[in-house]
Design a protein around this motif. Structure first.
Motif, mmCIF file in Angstrom:
data_model
loop_
_atom_site.group_PDB
_atom_site.id
_atom_site.type_symbol
_atom_site.label_atom_id
_atom_site.label_comp_id
_atom_site.label_asym_id
_atom_site.label_seq_id
_atom_site.Cartn_x
_atom_site.Cartn_y
_atom_site.Cartn_z
ATOM 1 N N ASP A 162 32.767 52.579 25.852
ATOM 2 C CA ASP A 162 33.054 53.898 25.288
ATOM 3 C C ASP A 162 34.409 53.969 24.581
ATOM 4 O O ASP A 162 34.823 55.027 24.135
ATOM 5 N N SER A 163 35.094 52.834 24.431
ATOM 6 C CA SER A 163 36.388 52.792 23.747
ATOM 7 C C SER A 163 36.221 52.422 22.278
ATOM 8 O O SER A 163 35.232 51.810 21.887
ATOM 9 N N ASP A 164 37.238 52.782 21.485
ATOM 10 C CA ASP A 164 37.271 52.359 20.083
ATOM 11 C C ASP A 164 37.553 50.859 20.019
ATOM 12 O O ASP A 164 38.200 50.303 20.909
ATOM 13 N N PRO A 165 37.087 50.194 18.952
ATOM 14 C CA PRO A 165 37.369 48.756 18.804
ATOM 15 C C PRO A 165 38.872 48.510 18.714
ATOM 16 O O PRO A 165 39.625 49.366 18.231
ATOM 17 N N TYR A 166 39.292 47.321 19.157
ATOM 18 C CA TYR A 166 40.701 46.953 19.021
ATOM 19 C C TYR A 166 41.120 46.987 17.558
ATOM 20 O O TYR A 166 42.169 47.529 17.221
ATOM 21 N N VAL A 167 40.311 46.371 16.677
ATOM 22 C CA VAL A 167 40.601 46.327 15.248
ATOM 23 C C VAL A 167 39.306 46.483 14.469
ATOM 24 O O VAL A 167 38.215 46.285 14.994
ATOM 25 N N LYS A 168 39.445 46.851 13.196
ATOM 26 C CA LYS A 168 38.298 46.911 12.285
ATOM 27 C C LYS A 168 38.782 46.445 10.920
ATOM 28 O O LYS A 168 39.974 46.169 10.741
ATOM 29 N N ASP A 169 37.874 46.344 9.951
ATOM 30 C CA ASP A 169 38.269 45.946 8.604
ATOM 31 C C ASP A 169 39.385 46.870 8.130
ATOM 32 O O ASP A 169 39.277 48.089 8.242
ATOM 33 N N GLY A 170 40.470 46.280 7.631
ATOM 34 C CA GLY A 170 41.601 47.054 7.133
ATOM 35 C C GLY A 170 42.704 47.273 8.160
ATOM 36 O O GLY A 170 43.778 47.753 7.813
ATOM 37 N N SER A 171 42.483 46.937 9.419
ATOM 38 C CA SER A 171 43.509 47.113 10.455
ATOM 39 C C SER A 171 44.662 46.151 10.235
ATOM 40 O O SER A 171 44.464 45.001 9.846
ATOM 41 N N ARG A 172 45.877 46.632 10.486
ATOM 42 C CA ARG A 172 47.070 45.785 10.422
ATOM 43 C C ARG A 172 47.272 45.126 11.783
ATOM 44 O O ARG A 172 47.116 45.779 12.818
#
Length: 170
Positions: free
Chosen positions: A110-120
């Motif tokens: 139920d958590s948001d992803p650590y990173v996604k496309d475009g994440s620094r």
């Protein structure tokens, strides 16, 4: 006493670096069979005494590993990268899995992803988790830059050395 993961990795490395085509070890009821296949990949099976059988590619209990150690980040050429960005990238790195396991993009369902496309990201940014033997291993970017592409689906089984992310390095 069951074989520890680091001992198994060392066995795989030693067999890979040798001219041995097949290696079998039986110890305390645990059987390990390592075979070099024609594709330069290794099939490893660990069987309990109740289920000792030959290793076949379609078996569900096999573990595959890349034959040579791969650093956690490795530069790749723009020709190897997907053309998703529409422009040539000169500083793409791939973040690879340091082990065989299950890839998770977030710390919990139920958590948001650590990173996604475009994440620094920077060298210490956790980008995913690889679960191996019921241990959750946080994987760090080890490079400073921007995530260009996530290459693996959440919950997917990944292999040692398999690319997980493409990063445009700063």
């Amino acid at each position: 006493m069951p074989m520890k993961m680091h001992e198994l990795r060392e066995l795989i490395r030693l067999v890979d670096e040798s001219k041995i085509e097949e290696f079998e070890l039986e110890n305390d009821g645990t059987k390990v069979l390592i075979k070099k296949a024609l594709s330069d990949r290794q099939a490893v099976a660990i069987d309990s005494p109740a289920e000792v059988r030959p290793v076949e590619p379609e078996q569900g209990n096999r573990v595959e590993a890349a034959p040579a150690p791969v650093p956690a980040t490795e530069a790749i050429s723009p020709q190897q990268a997907p053309a998703a960005t529409g422009e040539e990238e000169t500083d793409l790195h791939k973040i690879v899995s340091p082990m065989v396991g299950t890839f998770y993009r977030a710390p919990s369902p139920d958590s948001d992803p650590y990173v996604k496309d475009g994440s620094r990201v920077d060298e210490k940014t956790v980008v995913c988790i690889v679960e191996a033997m019921k241990l959750m291993n946080e994987i760090e970017a080890e490079v400073r830059g921007e995530i260009v592409k996530v290459l693996v689906e959440n919950g997917q089984l990944v292999e040692y050395g398999q690319p997980l992310f493409l990063v445009k390095a700063d």
